[in-house]
Scaffold this active site. Sequence first.
Site, mmCIF file in Angstrom:
data_model
loop_
_atom_site.group_PDB
_atom_site.id
_atom_site.type_symbol
_atom_site.label_atom_id
_atom_site.label_comp_id
_atom_site.label_asym_id
_atom_site.label_seq_id
_atom_site.Cartn_x
_atom_site.Cartn_y
_atom_site.Cartn_z
ATOM 1 C CE LYS A 128 -9.382 -26.642 -77.981
ATOM 2 N NZ LYS A 128 -10.056 -26.075 -76.767
ATOM 3 C CE1 TYR B 7 -11.842 -29.946 -80.345
ATOM 4 C CE2 TYR B 7 -10.280 -31.606 -81.073
ATOM 5 C CZ TYR B 7 -10.781 -30.798 -80.075
ATOM 6 O OH TYR B 7 -10.225 -30.826 -78.808
ATOM 7 C CB THR C 121 -6.366 -30.587 -78.550
ATOM 8 O OG1 THR C 121 -6.142 -31.818 -79.212
ATOM 9 C CG2 THR C 121 -6.796 -29.571 -79.595
ATOM 10 C CG ASP C 122 -2.815 -34.555 -79.255
ATOM 11 O OD1 ASP C 122 -4.005 -34.272 -79.500
ATOM 12 O OD2 ASP C 122 -2.428 -35.719 -79.017
ATOM 13 C CD GLU C 123 -7.749 -34.180 -82.070
ATOM 14 O OE1 GLU C 123 -8.354 -33.952 -83.124
ATOM 15 O OE2 GLU C 123 -8.177 -34.944 -81.182
#
Length: 342
Positions: free
Chosen positions: A156, A152, A128-130
């Site tokens: 990741k 989260y 993810t971009d997060e």
Amino acid sequence: MRNLMITGGAGFIGSNFTRYVLDRYPEYHVVVYDKLTYAGNLDNLEDTAERFADRYAFVRGDICDAAGVRETIRSYGVDTIVNFAAETHVDRSIMDPDAFIQTDVYGTFVLLEATRELGLERMHQVSTDEVYGHVPVGALQETDPVAPRSPYAASKTSGDLMVLAYHITYGLPVTITRGANNIGPYQYPEKVVPLFVTNALDDLPLPLYGDGLQVRDYQYVLDHCEAIDLVLHEGGVGEIYNIGTGTEMRNLDMTRLILELLNKPQSLIQPVQDRPGHDRRYALDVTKIRALGWEPAHTCEEAIAKTVRWYVENEWWWRPIKSGEHYQAYYRQQYEGREIES
Ligand code: NAD
Ligand code: TYD
């Protein structure tokens, strides 16, 4: 690459990817391996199980269960893992991070070990971009540092780092994609777009966090699936690819657009207390995936319009989820008493 194990394939993006792969490659076999948490739902694959009965199988299992993962790989002659399995909702990770560490970190490690021991052709990690954290200006490339800010995102990122370490240390054939926010059919209505669309359809308030000026890149799920497919087949081993439209939209504008599309009053917008540590802006530089020959077919606006239509036409899918006890309890815990009165 002909026998794919799609972990987390009963979730939102995984089920869209499973259907897409079986459609696109008539010679491929897929086994979906999924624990069926609250977010996993066999309704997402009902049509797929019927249409591709001879090339599709489902195994209920946990990616943290090393024996179950190995047994499935052996029984189905799996040569490639595409890992979608994860705990995925930031707000749940703030309330209770435990399962995020288990699945997103330890589960990823279990899949890497199985890939190594059984000599698979590829382990692809859907990320993810997060992982990059809040991006005040510009757009980040794959070589920019990771700086996750929610449990989260941190889980990741840890998964990604382990995947890269296995490539460097053991020469494992891995690839990683880091996607921006996905929207489209079968997304669990805790994520903002399906939550707002389904609330609006029932004339319920749309709980907008803080000032609503946070920025996201809302991409259509099938565009994301095409890009993952391209990376699997044409991507460089050991490489990371960002995936998104490369454009941005403010949450307030996304919310207004949903209400306009549904012909509902803007007064349904209900400001609520902000998410702790809320990342104000994500922005990906998508030059590298574009150089492989991929382009998104939908803008953010088109993706939202198509998603709204799907939820309008598929109440059979989301009504049972929203009326269920699990969802109701989650909703109360997350939103009760959070309103900001203007
Ligand atoms: P989702 O929450 O809809 O689905 C997750 C699936 O994983 C569910 O079917 C669940 O049952 C399964 N699962 C959870 N824990 C498991 C375990 N221990 N073992 C086996 N299965 C397990 O998630 P999604 O939105 O489809 O996201 C899929 C992947 O894409 C995730 O890795 C997520 O981090 C990543 N991603 C999501 C987005 C997004 O906007 N949704 C954007 C970028 C990346
Ligand atoms: P979300 O769908 O949870 O995705 P992520 O936080 O992983 O990007 O949220 C998208 C954006 O919408 C994010 O800026 C938080 C905001 N949001 C709300 O304003 N209200 C809500 O009820 C939710 C769930 C999210």
